[in-house]
Design a protein around this motif. Structure first.
Motif, PDB file in Angstrom:
ATOM      1  N   GLU A  92       1.018  -1.175   0.102  1.00 60.12           N
ATOM      2  CA  GLU A  92       0.012   0.130  -0.017  1.00 60.12           C
ATOM      3  C   GLU A  92       0.844   1.282  -0.017  1.00 60.12           C
ATOM      4  N   LYS A 162      -6.315   9.855  -0.047  1.00 56.42           N
ATOM      5  CA  LYS A 162      -5.269   9.020  -0.622  1.00 56.42           C
ATOM      6  C   LYS A 162      -3.950   9.664  -0.064  1.00 56.42           C
ATOM      7  N   HIS A 185      -1.582   7.479   5.215  1.00 55.15           N
ATOM      8  CA  HIS A 185      -2.564   6.322   5.158  1.00 55.15           C
ATOM      9  C   HIS A 185      -3.108   5.987   6.271  1.00 55.15           C
TER      10      HIS A 185
END
Length: 221
Positions: A92, A162, A185
């Motif tokens: 991620e 994001k 995040h």
């Protein structure tokens, strides 16, 4: 003169019979033992079987490349470090330039209208420098100036956030846009408070009461 003592015939007979019985018994048990040995293959046959088992195992458990992008060791370290800090899976962490850039600045004390690594930083000055160095985008050094930039697409929904999005905060009625931060995040943000430039929890009341909107850099045509 010594006399040789001869063995009696009947005793000699029993000894011979006993010897023959022992030989026969040992022979039978040996054949039984050999028969029960689990490996009834020759060395060549056994080697072939082992090789086939290995090939089946190799086919079933193929090797997985955990670095398909061919990232450098430095980038992999940053990726692993921030996946732990932000409590997300390494996959991620995608914006490597962003994390590599902020990594050198984290811990810098707050200093108004100043930008010097590990000496002093103002959040809006830092965001302006970050977007200039990492994304090649020029912003004003003020929170309101960044907010009004035509290069930013504004939105309010937190569900759309994001990594790399700019967060805008309001501290008083005289300054509608008073400060900025960067979303990373997992509800973790990079912001500058009295504690300095650090990673904070976006869910803290301190930020929630002051959050106004977020901005994302528009894709260039």
């Amino acid at each position: 003169m010594l006399k040789t003592k001869l063995m009696k015939p009947d005793k000699l007979f029993y000894i011979v019979i006993s010897s023959i019985f022992c030989i026969v018994a040992f022979s039978c048990s040996s054949k039984k033992y050999i028969k029960e040995i689990p490996y009834n293959y020759s060395s060549d046959e056994f080697s072939q079987i082992v090789q086939k088992d290995k090939e089946r195992s190799d086919f079933k458990y193929s090797v997985v490349d955990d670095n398909p992008q061919g990232l450098s060791d430095d980038v992999l370290k940053v990726k692993e470090k921030y996946s732990i800090i932000l409590e997300v899976m390494p996959k991620e962490i995608r914006d490597y330039k962003l994390y590599s850039y902020i990594d050198e600045w984290i811990g810098t004390p707050y200093r108004k209208q100043m930008l010097e690594k590990q000496v002093g930083a103002d959040a809006s000055y830092f965001v302006q420098a970050l977007f200039s160095d990492v994304y090649g985008e020029t912003f004003s050094k003020t929170p309101d100036g960044i907010f009004r930039s035509k290069s930013i697409q504004l939105f309010t929904g937190r569900a759309f956030l994001k990594e790399g999005d700019i967060l805008f905060f309001r501290y008083d009625k005289f300054h509608p846009i008073s400060d900025v931060g960067i979303y990373l995040h997992n509800d973790r943000i990079l912001a500058c408070t009295a504690k300095g430039l650090q990673i904070y929890n976006f869910n803290d009341e301190y930020f929630q009461l002051r959050y106004v909107a977020a901005g994302r850099l528009k894709e260039k045509q």
